[in-house]
Design a protein around this motif. Structure first.
Motif, PDB file in Angstrom:
ATOM      1  N   SER A   1       0.811  -1.222   0.000  1.00 12.54           N
ATOM      2  CA  SER A   1       0.000   0.000   0.000  1.00 12.54           C
ATOM      3  C   SER A   1       0.843   1.269   0.000  1.00 12.54           C
ATOM      4  O   SER A   1       0.349   2.324  -0.410  1.00 12.54           O
TER       5      SER A   1
ATOM      6  N   CYS B   1      -6.128  -2.502  -1.731  1.00 12.62           N
ATOM      7  CA  CYS B   1      -5.306  -1.378  -2.169  1.00 12.62           C
ATOM      8  C   CYS B   1      -4.867  -1.615  -3.607  1.00 12.62           C
ATOM      9  O   CYS B   1      -4.942  -2.725  -4.122  1.00 12.62           O
TER      10      CYS B   1
ATOM     11  N   VAL C   1      -5.205   3.260  -1.152  1.00 10.19           N
ATOM     12  CA  VAL C   1      -5.957   2.338  -0.298  1.00 10.19           C
ATOM     13  C   VAL C   1      -7.442   2.543  -0.557  1.00 10.19           C
ATOM     14  O   VAL C   1      -7.976   3.629  -0.345  1.00 10.19           O
TER      15      VAL C   1
ATOM     16  N   PRO D   1      -9.167   0.304   4.013  1.00 10.53           N
ATOM     17  CA  PRO D   1      -8.079   0.095   4.977  1.00 10.53           C
ATOM     18  C   PRO D   1      -8.117  -1.306   5.579  1.00 10.53           C
ATOM     19  O   PRO D   1      -9.185  -1.909   5.708  1.00 10.53           O
TER      20      PRO D   1
END
Length: 140
Positions: free
Chosen positions: A100, A121, A105, A108
């Motif tokens: 990432s 991501c 992203v 998350p």
């Protein structure tokens, strides 16, 4: 007989750089062959491009990639994603952090509704990744 799933990534002119990046993420041995090595192109502009790359990590992960020949259509990032899954939280979180970094992203890395830790991501090379870390087994 065992079957393995080996993602194969396509690039346009930067397969070597991308595969070296993935080696920095996963470690292991990287084998790269050019179009010149296999006499696979008569186009001088393609001779040093990667015809086949294979990264074999020490833990058994295998990732393959190559440059798309100039004569073939290429659309970046719309035809694939790569999924990493398992229960080794430290290992998978480390992969997530490296993949990432410098990318985008979309989701998350966090607890998901199904109980696992999950994130999505797109790395700095435009490759979409899914990371799923299995949660603890439910208690009976």
């Amino acid at each position: 007989m065992t079957a393995l799933l080996n993602p194969y990534l396509s690039f346009r002119d930067n397969a070597k750089e991308a595969m070296e990046f993935y080696q920095s993420v996963f470690g292991g041995q990287l084998a790269l062959s050019t179009f010149r090595d296999y006499h696979a192109s008569e186009d001088e502009a393609e001779l040093e491009k990667i015809m086949h790359g294979m990264l074999t990590a020490d833990n058994g992960l295998v990732l393959m990639g190559a440059d798309t020949p100039n004569s073939m259509e290429y659309t970046r990032g719309t035809d694939h994603s790569v999924s990493l899954s398992g229960d080794d939280e430290e290992l998978l979180t480390g992969y997530w952090n490296k993949l990432s970094e410098g990318g985008t992203v979309a989701q998350p890395l966090a607890k998901a509704p199904w109980g696992d830790t999950f994130g999505m991501c797109t790395d700095k090379f435009g490759v979409p990744w899914l990371v799923n870390i299995s949660g603890a087994a439910p208690q009976a």
